[in-house]
Write an enzyme that holds these catalytic residues in place. Structure first.
Site, PDB file in Angstrom:
ATOM      1  N   GLU A 278      83.159 -83.002 -43.060  1.00 52.52           N
ATOM      2  CA  GLU A 278      82.435 -82.562 -44.246  1.00 52.52           C
ATOM      3  C   GLU A 278      80.943 -82.887 -44.127  1.00 52.52           C
ATOM      4  O   GLU A 278      80.565 -84.014 -43.813  1.00 52.52           O
ATOM      5  CB  GLU A 278      83.019 -83.249 -45.484  1.00 52.52           C
ATOM      6  CG  GLU A 278      82.330 -82.889 -46.792  1.00 52.52           C
ATOM      7  CD  GLU A 278      82.917 -83.656 -47.972  1.00 52.52           C
ATOM      8  OE1 GLU A 278      82.599 -83.289 -49.116  1.00 52.52           O
ATOM      9  OE2 GLU A 278      83.683 -84.621 -47.754  1.00 52.52           O
ATOM     10  N   LYS A 343      83.118 -75.356 -51.344  1.00 51.92           N
ATOM     11  CA  LYS A 343      84.010 -76.203 -52.145  1.00 51.92           C
ATOM     12  C   LYS A 343      83.999 -75.767 -53.603  1.00 51.92           C
ATOM     13  O   LYS A 343      82.944 -75.534 -54.191  1.00 51.92           O
ATOM     14  CB  LYS A 343      83.561 -77.664 -52.027  1.00 51.92           C
ATOM     15  CG  LYS A 343      84.507 -78.675 -52.646  1.00 51.92           C
ATOM     16  CD  LYS A 343      83.986 -80.090 -52.412  1.00 51.92           C
ATOM     17  CE  LYS A 343      84.917 -81.138 -52.985  1.00 51.92           C
ATOM     18  NZ  LYS A 343      84.378 -82.506 -52.819  1.00 51.92           N
ATOM     19  N   CYS A 394      87.620 -82.052 -48.563  1.00 55.70           N
ATOM     20  CA  CYS A 394      87.822 -83.367 -49.173  1.00 55.70           C
ATOM     21  C   CYS A 394      88.854 -83.345 -50.293  1.00 55.70           C
ATOM     22  O   CYS A 394      90.041 -83.140 -50.084  1.00 55.70           O
ATOM     23  CB  CYS A 394      86.480 -83.896 -49.658  1.00 55.70           C
ATOM     24  SG  CYS A 394      86.490 -85.649 -50.116  1.00 55.70           S
TER      25      CYS A 394
END
Length: 522
Positions: A278, A343, A394
């Protein structure tokens, strides 16, 4: 009089005991008490004559197990929010008070129901267990854990049932087992109590035997690829400095490229692609930035090695102009393969402030907090070279519905990139790892997990976990990952709402029985 007072004091040891049982049965601990962890608290609730006692008993249990099982929040507050240790400890205590209010809420709902409807003892116990299960399943928490993950963390074969009922279903079964064990304890001096205990034990054995059968019946993979996972172990201060434009960007990129080259030099076989974690790339990435210094340098690195790369990076949302936390695929020529993924499930107080769309001034009252644009969710896959990759960043791995959408799109495997540098080395890295890899068991797909500081690894569709990276060390390794080119849907994928539906149906049925019984009495 003194004996009565001593008995009341000792009674409060029951919720303390439940708190210890629950806290020491979650990852990284084995689930040694999961099947009876709520029994002491339920015994305490059943002896209470006031709502206040039920509430405080539940709160005491949740406070203790949060302190034991989630004390990594202290490190997070110190490292991420830059709070001094005494203030971080105070923040942890406040978090422990409010993080798992589902426990006292379940007790309050049960107590009020029992008082209003005058439930019989068996019905009261059944509703106590069912309300606890439902309150846990729908609790509002920052870290969406449940009691099913611990079986995976301990490698107990029962976790294989997640492909049928999900880990949330396993959590419900785990909590439900507390009910017969509660009754067995009440009748421990009777033959009936021993029989109930034996039934639970044999049921647990059979479920584990069934788990082994579920694993052995999986289809054999018909394809495989080799992936290089890189973990550069970039410190929080260096990463933050790079994000703020205060240097370190060149050094961070050099570490990733050097680790990649070192790993490539250890093998003569072809690597199909490299996976960086990430926001590993320390600059903005996207078509609008490809001629900037660092993107151009990355493109040359890839071209020279003819090595495709999947990497986390920041980008910019065209509509809002806000920064995005994104995942990119670059082919062997260094060109970005559209579309990239951004995301969509953002971390509260890390990537956005809840409610700021209604009260913009709230941002002025809090410490500097990220302000990210949301992506479009799991609506597309990363398609490249025939691979259908389900992207996750994540925190998104904690939500089964997210991964189900990727499976519905036909993802052959899941690619997860994470940065757990804020959480220390004690509990959270392992909790987060198992919760992420659990999605692979539920939907029977491999999961590739690359993190900045660990734990980076690969899990197979069987749930088997391959070589794991060390924590807070620079590391890289090559994995050969078998997979199915056309993976079938799991039962859990097709019947995603079955367990919640059964639980709510059972609740309504039991409440209906209670209303009927009360009417008969009247």
């Amino acid at each position: 009089m003194n004996n009565l007072s001593d008995n009341k004091t000792r009674l409060w040891l029951l919720p303390v005991l439940s708190g210890i049982f629950i806290g020491t049965s979650y990852i990284p601990f084995p689930p040694w008490a999961s099947l009876f962890c709520f029994v002491p608290l339920w015994m305490f609730w059943n002896r209470q004559t006031s709502l206040k006692g039920v509430f405080w008993g539940g709160l005491l249990t949740s406070f203790i197990f949060t302190l034991i099982g989630f004390n990594w929040v202290t490190y997070l507050l110190h490292e991420f929010a830059h709070l001094d240790w005494p203030v971080a400890v105070l923040g942890m205590l406040i978090y422990a008070l409010i993080a798992h209010l589902f426990v006292p809420l379940a007790g309050v709902l049960w107590f009020l129901g029992r008082r209003w409807f005058v439930w019989s003892e068996p019905l009261s116990l059944a509703l106590m267990a069912l309300l606890t299960i439902l309150c846990e399943a729908y609790s509002l928490t920052l870290f969406d854990w449940n009691f099913g993950y611990s079986w995976y963390g301990a490698g107990v074969p029962i976790y294989q049932w997640a492909e049928i009922i999900g880990f949330s279903g396993l959590s419900a079964i785990t909590l439900l087992c507390n009910l017969p064990l509660y009754i067995a304890w009440q009748k421990r001096r009777q033959t009936a109590g021993k029989k109930i205990l034996l039934t639970v034990v044999w049921g647990f054995v059979l479920l584990n035997a069934g788990g082994i059968w579920l694993k052995n019946r999986l289809l054999e993979p018909d394809a495989s690829f080799k992936a290089l996972l890189v973990q550069a172990n970039i410190g929080n201060s260096e990463k933050l400095a790079a994000e703020l434009g205060k240097g370190y960007s060149r050094e961070i990129l050099r570490r990733y490229t050097d680790l990649t080259d070192q790993a490539l030099n250890t093998t003569e076989s072809k690597v199909d692609f490299v996976l960086w974690p990430e926001t590993a790339f320390p600059a903005l990435l996207g078509e609008a930035f490809k001629f900037d210094t660092h993107p151009a340098q990355l493109s040359r690195f890839i071209q020279e090695r003819e090595l495709p790369l999947i990497t986390g990076a920041y980008s910019v949302d065209r509509d809002s102009g806000l920064i995005t936390n994104s995942l990119f695929v670059l082919d062997k020529t260094g060109e970005i393969v559209p579309p990239h993924y951004s995301k969509s499930i953002l971390l509260a107080f890390g990537e956005y402030i809840p409610g700021e769309q209604f009260f913009p001034q709230i941002r002025d009252w809090l410490p500097p907090t990220g302000h990210f644009a949301r992506g479009r969710g799991p609506s597309t896959l990363l398609n490249w070279n025939g691979y259908k990759m389900g992207p996750q960043i994540c925190y998104e791995s904690l939500f089964p519905g997210f991964s189900r959408s990727l499976a519905e799109l036909g993802a052959q495997f899941i690619v997860n990139v994470t940065n757990d540098a804020w959480y220390g080395t004690w509990q959270e890295p392992y909790q987060h790892m198992y919760m992420t890899l659990a999605r692979g068991v539920e939907f029977r797909r491999p999961v590739l997990r690359a993190t900045n500081t660990g734990v980076s690894t690969v899990s197979l569709a069987s749930g088997d976990i391959l070589q794991r990276s060390p924590l807070h060390e620079a590391w890289a390794d090559i994995y050969e990952v078998p997979y199915l080119t056309n993976p079938p849907s799991t039962f859990y994928q097709r019947w995603f709402w079955l367990v919640p539906g059964l639980l709510w149906t059972a609740l309504l049925a039991l409440i209906g029985i209670g209303i009927r019984d009360r009417s008969k009495k009247q």
